[in-house]
Design a protein around this motif. Structure first.
Motif, PDB file in Angstrom:
ATOM      1  N   GLY A 101       0.782  -1.220   0.000  1.00 50.88           N
ATOM      2  CA  GLY A 101       0.000   0.000   0.000  1.00 50.88           C
ATOM      3  C   GLY A 101       0.817   1.274   0.000  1.00 50.88           C
ATOM      4  O   GLY A 101       0.275   2.366  -0.177  1.00 50.88           O
ATOM      5  N   SER A 102       2.132   1.169   0.195  1.00 51.19           N
ATOM      6  CA  SER A 102       2.977   2.363   0.178  1.00 51.19           C
ATOM      7  C   SER A 102       3.169   2.853  -1.255  1.00 51.19           C
ATOM      8  O   SER A 102       3.012   2.102  -2.223  1.00 51.19           O
ATOM      9  N   LYS A 162       4.192   6.196   3.170  1.00 52.42           N
ATOM     10  CA  LYS A 162       3.512   5.038   3.737  1.00 52.42           C
ATOM     11  C   LYS A 162       2.714   5.447   4.966  1.00 52.42           C
ATOM     12  O   LYS A 162       2.603   6.628   5.280  1.00 52.42           O
ATOM     13  N   GLN A 163       2.167   4.436   5.634  1.00 53.49           N
ATOM     14  CA  GLN A 163       1.341   4.635   6.822  1.00 53.49           C
ATOM     15  C   GLN A 163       0.191   5.592   6.515  1.00 53.49           C
ATOM     16  O   GLN A 163       0.036   6.654   7.098  1.00 53.49           O
ATOM     17  N   ASN A 164      -0.620   5.199   5.543  1.00 51.53           N
ATOM     18  CA  ASN A 164      -1.784   6.009   5.161  1.00 51.53           C
ATOM     19  C   ASN A 164      -1.404   7.427   4.754  1.00 51.53           C
ATOM     20  O   ASN A 164      -2.078   8.400   5.099  1.00 51.53           O
ATOM     21  N   ARG A 165      -0.275   7.545   4.063  1.00 52.69           N
ATOM     22  CA  ARG A 165       0.178   8.811   3.483  1.00 52.69           C
ATOM     23  C   ARG A 165       0.567   9.848   4.532  1.00 52.69           C
ATOM     24  O   ARG A 165       0.552  11.047   4.263  1.00 52.69           O
ATOM     25  N   ASN A 166       0.966   9.420   5.731  1.00 52.78           N
ATOM     26  CA  ASN A 166       1.397  10.418   6.717  1.00 52.78           C
ATOM     27  C   ASN A 166       2.827  10.206   7.217  1.00 52.78           C
ATOM     28  O   ASN A 166       3.221  10.793   8.216  1.00 52.78           O
TER      29      ASN A 166
END
Length: 460
Positions: free
Chosen positions: A247-248, A261-265
């Motif tokens: 997902g990154s 990464k990490q939900n774009r944060n």
């Protein structure tokens, strides 16, 4: 004559052509070239604030030794912490002598003599510490990094002794010429007489009473990926986009890469081909790291230089800045950077003063809060019981209060917690609920023992 005029005219035309070429290449007014090399970075719009090195050089805590095995601890931004540190920053330290660290019994000194001890965490290069403290230049000492400063009144000859501990852990440096008197140290120690008592246990401090922190919910914003691309790439328009299976997202121009990464944060930027021709000293690397962050994202709060360590290769250094949060009344405390939720740290990989890696959160405080309440972190028996099980895993190296961050629908929640650092490098978080449960179990066990003792007495 005509030939001379022609030659002069031709020379004038050539000169005019050169001047025109110059103006085409360089913008006016100013001297910013239109044509930039690929090693240049483009400064973006102001995102976070810019900071200087001196505001990041402060101890993680100040321990006060009261004698007779009594201690207390002050944390950054608390009143007595600032009084002690500001006074020491104005004192002179000179005449350094080097000793093996095992030449003195430091546990005995901490237990019996009165004094103060500044803990600088992972260590600060002396050349940087000289920016905030009056430390005289010394060829041998200047090349060191120190993680601790101990000042105490020697009971045997009634004099002040000052020691700087090397981060390498094998030597200490005594400042034999320090303008501190016995009365100066006594005044600083007196600040801790009526404060929360702490017990020194195997090198770390355990409070005998609960300590207060403020649980806070912060309003937040998010730097965009586009902002970071404009900041970190020579030409963002030529970057390629790659989506990973986890997902990154990765943006690359074939030389540099920006992983989101990490939900774009959270971002991880690498530039392995960055040219490196500077000096590979810890202090220069820290200053270069600060300048880089100032120009590429800025700082979103208070940060402390946590560590500067050598990398895998000989010419590499890793520089880490730890974010702190506080309300002023109780002091400031570190925000944990977790493997499950990266937030509280900015780290950079350096090679001879050049950044080759850069990691940070894209979350920033946008001002204001949606929750604020005082929380008491238990101490004493409850805390000891909570950390007892960890001793089987490894020796406990440090115990300190911190903020556990989590992302909610309302914003960023900072919850007070106890943190245990183990000698094997692991970090363990003790939740408030776990410590309270341990305390309840201890009380229940004590009550059972008391009841048992009473029954035995009655039977006799």
């Amino acid at each position: 004559m005509k030939e001379k005029v022609k030659s002069l005219t031709l020379a004038l035309l050539v000169a005019c052509s050169l001047v025109q070429s110059y103006f085409l290449i360089y913008q006016l007014p100013g001297s910013n070239p239109v044509v930039k090399s690929e090693s240049d970075y483009i400064r973006t719009e102001n995102m976070g604030t810019t900071l200087e090195a001196d505001v990041m050089l402060f101890p993680a805590h100040i321990a006060v030794h009261l004698g007779e095995e009594r201690h207390t601890v002050f944390y950054p931004d608390s009143t007595f912490y600032k009084l002690i540190y500001n006074r020491l920053k104005g004192r002179q330290f000179d005449g350094f002598q080097r000793y093996d660290i095992d030449n003195m019994n430091w546990t005995e000194i901490r237990s019996k003599d009165i004094g103060v001890e500044l803990d600088f965490g992972g260590g600060v290069p002396v050349e940087l510490l000289q920016k905030v403290m009056q430390i005289a230049p010394d060829p041998l000492f200047d090349a060191e990094s120190v993680n601790r400063l101990m000042i105490f009144n020697s009971g045997s000859d009634d004099q002040v002794r000052v020691f700087f501990f090397s981060s390498r852990g094998d030597v200490v440096y005594e400042a034999t010429k320090a303008d501190l008197t016995v009365q100066d140290v006594q005044q600083q120690v007196d600040f801790g007489k009526d404060w929360v008592p702490y017990t020194l246990t195997d090198g770390y401090y355990v409070p005998e009473k609960s300590i207060d922190l403020v649980e806070t919910g912060l309003n937040i914003g998010l730097y965009t990926t586009e902002q970071m691309q404009r900041s970190l790439f020579f030409d963002p328009s030529i970057t390629r986009y790659i989506r990973e299976k986890d997902g990154s997202e990765i943006y690359t121009d074939s030389k540099r890469s920006l992983q989101v990464k990490q939900n774009r944060n959270w971002i991880n930027y690498t530039d392995p081909a960055a040219p490196s021709a500077g000096e590979n000293s810890p202090s220069k690397n820290v200053l270069s790291a600060i300048d880089f962050v100032n120009q590429h994202g800025g700082w979103n709060g208070t940060y402390r230089l946590e560590q500067t360590t050598e990398g895998v290769e000989e010419d590499q250094h890793r520089v880490v800045f730890q974010q702190y949060y506080g309300t002023g009344q109780f002091g400031s405390f570190p925000i944990l950077d977790l493997s499950t939720f990266h937030y509280g740290a900015i780290s950079l990989e350096m090679r001879q003063g050049t950044i080759t890696g850069y990691e940070r959160s894209l979350i920033y405080g946008s001002g204001g809060n949606w929750e604020k309440k005082v929380v008491s972190l238990p101490g004493g028996k409850a805390l000891r019981e909570s950390i007892a099980a960890l001793k089987a895993e490894a020796r406990i190296a440090n115990l300190y209060p911190a903020y556990l961050p989590s992302l909610t629908e309302q914003g960023l929640l900072l919850k007070p917690t106890w943190v245990v650092e183990l000698s094997n490098g692991a970090t363990r978080v003790l939740s408030l609920e776990a410590v309270e449960k341990a305390g309840a179990d201890v009380e229940e066990a004590d009550e059972t023992d008391e009841a048992g003792d009473g029954s035995s007495t009655a039977a006799n």
